[in-house]
Structure formats: C-alpha cells, structure tokens
Design an enzyme around this catalytic site. Structure first.
Site, PDB file in Angstrom:
ATOM      1  N   ARG A 161       0.849  -1.207   0.000  1.00  0.00           N
ATOM      2  CA  ARG A 161       0.000   0.000   0.000  1.00  0.00           C
ATOM      3  C   ARG A 161       0.879   1.250   0.000  1.00  0.00           C
ATOM      4  O   ARG A 161       1.163   1.816  -1.043  1.00  0.00           O
ATOM      5  CB  ARG A 161      -0.977  -0.024   1.203  1.00  0.00           C
ATOM      6  CG  ARG A 161      -2.149   0.950   1.037  1.00  0.00           C
ATOM      7  CD  ARG A 161      -1.825   2.389   1.328  1.00  0.00           C
ATOM      8  NE  ARG A 161      -1.451   2.607   2.728  1.00  0.00           N
ATOM      9  CZ  ARG A 161      -0.972   3.776   3.182  1.00  0.00           C
ATOM     10  NH1 ARG A 161      -0.811   4.799   2.363  1.00  0.00           N
ATOM     11  NH2 ARG A 161      -0.648   3.917   4.441  1.00  0.00           N
ATOM     12  N   CYS A 209       3.764   9.313   0.434  1.00  0.00           N
ATOM     13  CA  CYS A 209       2.485   9.850  -0.020  1.00  0.00           C
ATOM     14  C   CYS A 209       2.726  10.703  -1.264  1.00  0.00           C
ATOM     15  O   CYS A 209       3.477  11.683  -1.206  1.00  0.00           O
ATOM     16  CB  CYS A 209       1.855  10.703   1.091  1.00  0.00           C
ATOM     17  SG  CYS A 209       0.371  11.553   0.530  1.00  0.00           S
TER      18      CYS A 209
END
Ligand code: COA
Ligand code: ZN
Length: 320
Positions: free
Chosen positions: A12, A240
């Site tokens: 992820r 991110c």
C-alpha cells in the site's frame, strides 16, 4: 521479552508512489509470501480513487485473490464512504481510515478540508457500526512539509475525537519523516497519559518514514516509551504522492532486525523475510534503501581472507 505487533505496508504505502504499474499477479504473490513470515497485519492496498492512486486501481481484484492466513489481519486504506463500501465488499479484516492533522496536507491529499474528512469518516464509522474493526491513520503528526510545525495538542484532540467514536486503533504517522526522537518520546508519553488513560483498549500504532534518516531511531524512542505496534515497508519503499518531498517508510526488515537485536519479540522470521526483501528491487525495477537485505544480519558472518590464517600463524610463532 516485550511483544511487538508489526504491520507490513509495502503493497500500500510502499507501492502507491511507484511510477510503473506493478502487475496484480506480482502483488498477490508478494502478499501471499509475506503472510507466512509472522506479521500481525498486512496493509494490502487502498480503496481510493483510481485517478488519485493509479497504482492501486486493482484493489478489488487483489483482495479477492490473496490467500488469507489465519492469525494475520488484512487491512486496507479508506478515505471515504465509497472506499468503505468497496472495502466491506472485499471482506477486509480492518478498515484503515485516513485523514491529516494538517489542513494543507488534507486538501492536497484528500481534496477536502479536515472538517469534511472528519464528517465523512464519522459516517463510515457509523455505517460500519462495529461490524469490522476500524483504525484511523492520522497523517503529518510530527510536522507538515507545507505548514511546518504541527501542535501535539492537535494530534491528541483529533485522536481523542476518533477514540470517542469507538474506533479500535489510531496510527500516528510521520508522513514525511519530520519527527525526531525527543519529540517522539514526548508524543508517546502524551498519548499514553491523555489518550490511553481514557481509552485503555485503544491500539496505538506508530508509522515512521526515513526521509531524514531518523526513522529507526524514532522507532526505538517509541518502543522504549512503551509502543508495541509499528508500520513498516519492505525495502524502505513508500511515500504519499500528495506530500511534497515524501520518501520511503522505515524498512520493515531493518526495523525488525533492530528490534530483535534490542530484545523485542517480533514474531517475524527474518530467514523467510530477507529473501523476500531481496526480491523488492526486481519487483519495482530500482534500488531500494533497506540495508539489512544488502549487508545481512549481524549474525551473518563472513569468512576471513585466506592470508589472515598465515598472519595468525606467523604471529603465534613469533615473540610478540
Ligand atoms: N474508490 C473508487 N473511486 C472513487 C473513490 C473510491 N474510494 N472515491 C471517489 N472515487 C471516484 C468517483 O467515483 C469519481 O469518479 P468519476 O470522475 O469517474 O466520476 C472520482 O473518483 C472523483 O470523486 P470525488 O468524490 O469528487 O473525489 P475527489 O476528486 O474529491 O477525491 C478522494 C477525493 C478522497 C477520493 C481522492 O482524493 C483520493 O482517493 N485520495 C487518496 C489519496 C491517497 O491515498 N494518498 C496516499 C495515502 S495517505
Ligand atoms: Zn506513510
């Protein structure tokens, strides 16, 4: 020996910033092999907008194809109601909701103000209604790359509001590696005194990035302060895409190797994990920051060069 619960986030957080799409087959094989290593939890993917995170556009298929190992929880990141519905449909063991403690990062990452995110996530919690455990990951808890300092009280306030809604866990994230050990120590102490006192069952996880080389020292500061749950990403992949300057998570194998050396019980078999970590550069097509997969464990010794024996003999024959 103190038990540590480790959550592997490579597929992820690790993959979401990679530029080249990783085939679903490869993700399935990786998750299945990680399942056998002793992790408490694996964050498999995210149910986000495929436009926002194209790398994870295969989340539904991936969740349907992985083999679920008993004892391992398979969690997924969820930013909104649509994501929660997809996650429930995919039978995720946990929904990991996400919002930021920095308004600017929330606008950049989730395209809505924090107040809206809180309302949306509260609706998700109400909709799930205890059926599936909920964790909330709070981004930028140790500083925001756009706003700068983030007040500790802002982290505690938001965490408390979610704890009051009955979530099972909170993850305190250092999204762009701005935290440093004494700050981590103060945060952990405050979380224990002001959050766990009121919610003793709350599962508290720390999530560090090694953007400025302080990732592992921050893990140690948190562990010494009593934290038992950590996120990490194999090879040190991650970041991110909507936080400027973001780079890799702490490398799981380096953190686990350190925690074992420090006498913690991680439940993870490094003999199984390191060969998988060594596959990561082939999977992503570039070098990765993790160190232990390259150097070996501190117990993996090298044979001395042949001439050392001759020198040893010369010195044993000679008068020193
Ligand atoms: N799953 C799949 N599709 C979704 C979705 C979800 N959870 N949420 C929204 N969408 C789709 C909508 O259906 C819409 O599709 P369309 O353009 O084909 O009609 C599109 O995405 C935009 O929807 P909207 O509700 O307007 O979202 P947005 O553009 O305001 O973006 C988020 C909001 C939260 C969905 C998006 O910013 C996001 O997914 N962010 C995740 C960021 C992230 O994961 N960062 C790294 C982890 S910290
Ligand atoms: Zn992260």
């Amino acid at each position: 020996m103190k038990k540590i619960f480790f959550n592997e986030v490579a597929t992820r957080d690790g993959f979401q910033i990679e530029p080249t799409f990783i085939p679903t087959d490869t993700k399935v094989t990786l998750v299945d092999s990680l399942s056998a290593c002793g992790y408490a939890k694996i964050e498999v993917t995210s149910f986000t907008s495929p436009k926002a995170i194209p790398m994870l556009r295969d989340a539904d298929e991936l969740m349907g194809r992985i083999r679920r190992m008993p004892g391992v929880e398979y969690t997924v990141l969820v930013p909104n109601l649509r994501g929660a519905e997809r996650a429930l449909e995919a039978k995720a063991d946990e929904l990991n909701l996400v919002m930021s403690v920095s308004e600017t990062h929330n606008l950049s990452n989730l395209r809505m103000p924090m107040t809206r995110s809180f309302i949306v996530l509260s609706e998700v919690i109400r909709m799930v209604n205890g059926y599936t455990p909920i964790n909330v990951s709070l981004s930028c808890c140790f500083g925001c790359p756009m706003e700068g300092d983030v007040a500790q009280s802002a982290v505690l306030d938001l965490a408390s509001r979610f704890a009051d809604l009955g979530v099972r866990g909170i993850t305190v994230c250092d999204t762009t590696g701005m935290g440093y050990p004494s700050q981590v120590g103060r945060m952990v102490e405050a979380l224990q005194q002001r959050l766990l006192q009121l919610h003793p069952q709350l599962q508290l996880t720390l999530h560090f990035h090694n953007t400025r080389g302080m990732g592992l020292v921050n893990v140690l500061a948190a562990a010494r302060g009593g934290i038992t749950r950590f996120d990490g990403s194999l090879g040190g992949l991650g970041g991110c895409p909507y936080a400027p300057g973001a780079s890799g998570n702490i490398s799981s194998e380096d953190a686990i190797h350190m925690l074992i050396a420090e006498g913690y019980e991680t439940g993870i078999d490094l003999n199984m994990l390191l060969p998988i970590a060594r596959q990561i550069p082939h999977i992503v097509g570039h070098e990765v920051p993790g160190q232990v997969a390259k150097a070996g464990r501190i117990t993996d010794l090298h044979t001395a060069p042949a001439y050392v024996e001759e020198i040893r003999k010369e010195w044993s024959d000679a008068q020193v």
